[in-house]
Design a protein around this motif. Structure first.
Motif, PDB file in Angstrom:
ATOM      1  N   TYR A 135       2.854  25.965  -3.929  1.00 11.17           N
ATOM      2  CA  TYR A 135       2.513  26.496  -2.616  1.00 11.17           C
ATOM      3  C   TYR A 135       2.864  27.972  -2.517  1.00 11.17           C
ATOM      4  N   TRP A 136       3.913  28.379  -3.212  1.00 10.18           N
ATOM      5  CA  TRP A 136       4.252  29.798  -3.255  1.00 10.18           C
ATOM      6  C   TRP A 136       3.133  30.579  -3.933  1.00 10.18           C
ATOM      7  N   ALA A 137       2.652  30.068  -5.058  1.00 10.39           N
ATOM      8  CA  ALA A 137       1.600  30.749  -5.805  1.00 10.39           C
ATOM      9  C   ALA A 137       0.293  30.814  -5.012  1.00 10.39           C
ATOM     10  N   SER A 138       0.024  29.782  -4.242  1.00 12.03           N
ATOM     11  CA  SER A 138      -1.225  29.746  -3.488  1.00 12.03           C
ATOM     12  C   SER A 138      -1.127  30.470  -2.155  1.00 12.03           C
ATOM     13  N   GLY A 139       0.078  30.927  -1.797  1.00 12.79           N
ATOM     14  CA  GLY A 139       0.241  31.676  -0.561  1.00 12.79           C
ATOM     15  C   GLY A 139       0.487  30.820   0.663  1.00 12.79           C
ATOM     16  N   TRP A 140       0.821  29.530   0.460  1.00 14.05           N
ATOM     17  CA  TRP A 140       0.981  28.617   1.595  1.00 14.05           C
ATOM     18  C   TRP A 140       2.398  28.062   1.686  1.00 14.05           C
ATOM     19  N   LEU A 141       3.354  28.701   1.045  1.00 16.59           N
ATOM     20  CA  LEU A 141       4.711  28.171   1.037  1.00 16.59           C
ATOM     21  C   LEU A 141       5.294  28.044   2.431  1.00 16.59           C
ATOM     22  N   PHE A 142       5.148  29.086   3.256  1.00 15.16           N
ATOM     23  CA  PHE A 142       5.762  29.055   4.578  1.00 15.16           C
ATOM     24  C   PHE A 142       5.140  27.988   5.460  1.00 15.16           C
ATOM     25  N   ALA A 143       3.826  27.814   5.328  1.00 17.66           N
ATOM     26  CA  ALA A 143       3.177  26.747   6.082  1.00 17.66           C
ATOM     27  C   ALA A 143       3.675  25.391   5.598  1.00 17.66           C
ATOM     28  N   PHE A 144       3.824  25.251   4.278  1.00 20.27           N
ATOM     29  CA  PHE A 144       4.310  24.000   3.720  1.00 20.27           C
ATOM     30  C   PHE A 144       5.690  23.661   4.282  1.00 20.27           C
ATOM     31  N   LEU A 145       6.570  24.627   4.316  1.00 18.06           N
ATOM     32  CA  LEU A 145       7.915  24.391   4.829  1.00 18.06           C
ATOM     33  C   LEU A 145       7.893  24.073   6.314  1.00 18.06           C
ATOM     34  N   ASP A 146       6.956  24.720   7.050  1.00 20.48           N
ATOM     35  CA  ASP A 146       6.879  24.461   8.473  1.00 20.48           C
ATOM     36  C   ASP A 146       6.384  23.043   8.750  1.00 20.48           C
ATOM     37  N   PHE A 147       5.497  22.522   7.909  1.00 16.29           N
ATOM     38  CA  PHE A 147       5.007  21.162   8.107  1.00 16.29           C
ATOM     39  C   PHE A 147       6.051  20.122   7.729  1.00 16.29           C
ATOM     40  N   TRP A 148       7.152  20.586   7.150  1.00 16.78           N
ATOM     41  CA  TRP A 148       8.309  19.712   6.965  1.00 16.78           C
ATOM     42  C   TRP A 148       8.751  19.161   8.316  1.00 16.78           C
ATOM     43  N   ILE A 149       8.646  19.975   9.370  1.00 22.99           N
ATOM     44  CA  ILE A 149       8.990  19.538  10.729  1.00 22.99           C
ATOM     45  C   ILE A 149       8.024  18.462  11.199  1.00 22.99           C
ATOM     46  N   TYR A 150       6.741  18.668  10.957  1.00 23.76           N
ATOM     47  CA  TYR A 150       5.742  17.667  11.344  1.00 23.76           C
ATOM     48  C   TYR A 150       6.095  16.313  10.715  1.00 23.76           C
ATOM     49  N   ARG A 151       6.432  16.337   9.434  1.00 26.51           N
ATOM     50  CA  ARG A 151       6.714  15.084   8.729  1.00 26.51           C
ATOM     51  C   ARG A 151       8.053  14.499   9.150  1.00 26.51           C
ATOM     52  N   THR A 152       9.073  15.352   9.257  1.00 27.29           N
ATOM     53  CA  THR A 152      10.418  14.871   9.570  1.00 27.29           C
ATOM     54  C   THR A 152      10.468  14.204  10.945  1.00 27.29           C
ATOM     55  N   ILE A 153       9.920  14.890  11.956  1.00 27.65           N
ATOM     56  CA  ILE A 153       9.885  14.293  13.292  1.00 27.65           C
ATOM     57  C   ILE A 153       8.978  13.071  13.300  1.00 27.65           C
ATOM     58  N   GLY A 154       7.893  13.142  12.518  1.00 26.74           N
ATOM     59  CA  GLY A 154       6.906  12.069  12.537  1.00 26.74           C
ATOM     60  C   GLY A 154       7.299  10.804  11.804  1.00 26.74           C
ATOM     61  N   GLU A 155       8.324  10.854  10.946  1.00 16.47           N
ATOM     62  CA  GLU A 155       8.699   9.674  10.162  1.00 16.47           C
ATOM     63  C   GLU A 155       9.024   8.482  11.053  1.00 16.47           C
ATOM     64  N   LYS A 156       9.719   8.725  12.159  1.00 23.30           N
ATOM     65  CA  LYS A 156      10.088   7.600  13.038  1.00 23.30           C
ATOM     66  C   LYS A 156       8.903   7.080  13.838  1.00 23.30           C
ATOM     67  N   TYR A 157       7.771   7.807  13.765  1.00 22.40           N
ATOM     68  CA  TYR A 157       6.554   7.361  14.441  1.00 22.40           C
ATOM     69  C   TYR A 157       5.514   6.847  13.448  1.00 22.40           C
ATOM     70  N   GLY A 158       5.910   6.720  12.199  1.00 24.24           N
ATOM     71  CA  GLY A 158       5.020   6.148  11.197  1.00 24.24           C
ATOM     72  C   GLY A 158       4.235   7.142  10.373  1.00 24.24           C
TER      73      GLY A 158
END
Length: 307
Positions: free
Chosen positions: A101-124
């Motif tokens: 993701y760093w090489a493709s230029g999307w690292l920061f977006a990838f890390l930010d979607f960590w929040i989407y996944r982390t909060i979303g785990e308890k919702y399936g």
């Protein structure tokens, strides 16, 4: 006549791209907190009569020959991606898995979607950060059919659609938790730690300050939470103005709020299409954050204000 000719040359210069021959471009696709960042090396852009190769110092001297020591009466600043950036969790570190993701230029977006996944785990939510990012990009790029604007009032209908498409989860409690998170100072921080000092110096020198942002109505409370709302004389938010960058209307509204002519203002933002082309279409000067300028102190110096 000589002044008119000189102004015409300057306008041509501003219409042919950045003053820098290269650099990192940071562009945001969304302002919800799911920031999609892209890196691209800006090409050398040459215009007529040799102005395309004009360097920073030459440009500053040229502008001062027209307008005096202080080159602009107002500074307009983009919000997300320039003034504010999301506070990505870095606890997992930069593993080999993330290097893609760093090489493709999307690292920061990838890390930010960590929040989407982390909060979303308890919702399936079971998608990986990379899967959420790819689904987000596809959803965001689709035409938004309910309105000509994405960000209307608080932007909830649009962001409900984006979150549902990105994560596969339509649970309203999940959306509200995620939506509320991106309204807090936990989710965002100021991009430049010296911003307050610089903006104070600019205002002391008589330069008016404004924010021009494609954002919903959460921007004002977010700026209050980050204690930076009082730095600015005006805020033009697309959800309130009912025009989104690159539409020149939002820049003209900001200039009107500040009481300056567009040619007396410079806009700084991280997106070439929305910020640079949009501002120039309105008649403003424009500098690309991360390429033309890299800090607000550099912005101030280019305007002619020492910090």
């Amino acid at each position: 006549m000589a002044l008119i000719t000189t102004r015409t040359k300057l306008t041509r210069l501003l219409s042919y791209g950045s003053r820098s021959s290269g650099g990192i471009r940071v562009g945001s696709l969304g302002k919800f907190g799911a920031m999609c960042w892209s890196t691209a090396v800006a090409p050398v852009e040459s215009g007529p009569e040799g102005f395309g190769m004009m360097g920073l110092k030459d440009y500053e001297d040229y502008r001062r020959s027209l307008y005096g020591e202080i080159t602009h009466k107002a500074l307009l600043v983009d919000a997300a991606g320039t003034l504010l950036v999301p506070s990505q969790p870095m606890a997992q570190g930069l593993s080999l898995y993330l290097l893609e993701y760093w090489a493709s230029g999307w690292l920061f977006a990838f890390l930010d979607f960590w929040i989407y996944r982390t909060i979303g785990e308890k919702y399936g939510v079971r998608y990986s950060e990379g899967e959420i990012l790819n689904r987000y990009r596809k959803a965001y790029d689709q035409p938004w059919g309910r309105s000509r604007l994405r960000y209307v009032n608080d932007g909830r209908p649009f962001w409900q659609y984006i979150v549902s498409c990105s994560t596969g989860c339509s649970d309203s409690q999940y959306f509200e938790e995620l939506y509320d998170y991106y309204t807090t100072d936990k989710a965002w921080h100021l991009c430049d730690p010296d911003a307050e000092k610089v903006f104070k110096a600019l205002r002391k020198a008589g330069v008016k300050l404004g924010v021009v942002s494609n954002f919903d109505t959460r921007l004002r409370p977010l700026m209050r939470a980050l204690n930076c709302d009082h730095w600015f004389d005006a805020v033009a938010v697309s959800a309130e103005v009912e025009a989104e960058k690159p539409n020149p209307t939002i820049f003209l509204k900001a200039c009107d709020l500040l009481g300056v002519k567009p040619e007396d203002a410079v806009h700084v933002g991280d997106d070439r299409r929305n910020d640079i082309w949009g501002a120039r279409a309105a008649g403003c000067d424009a500098w690309l954050w991360g390429s033309d300028v890299h800090s607000f102190e550099e912005v101030a110096q280019s305007i002619g204000v020492q910090v």
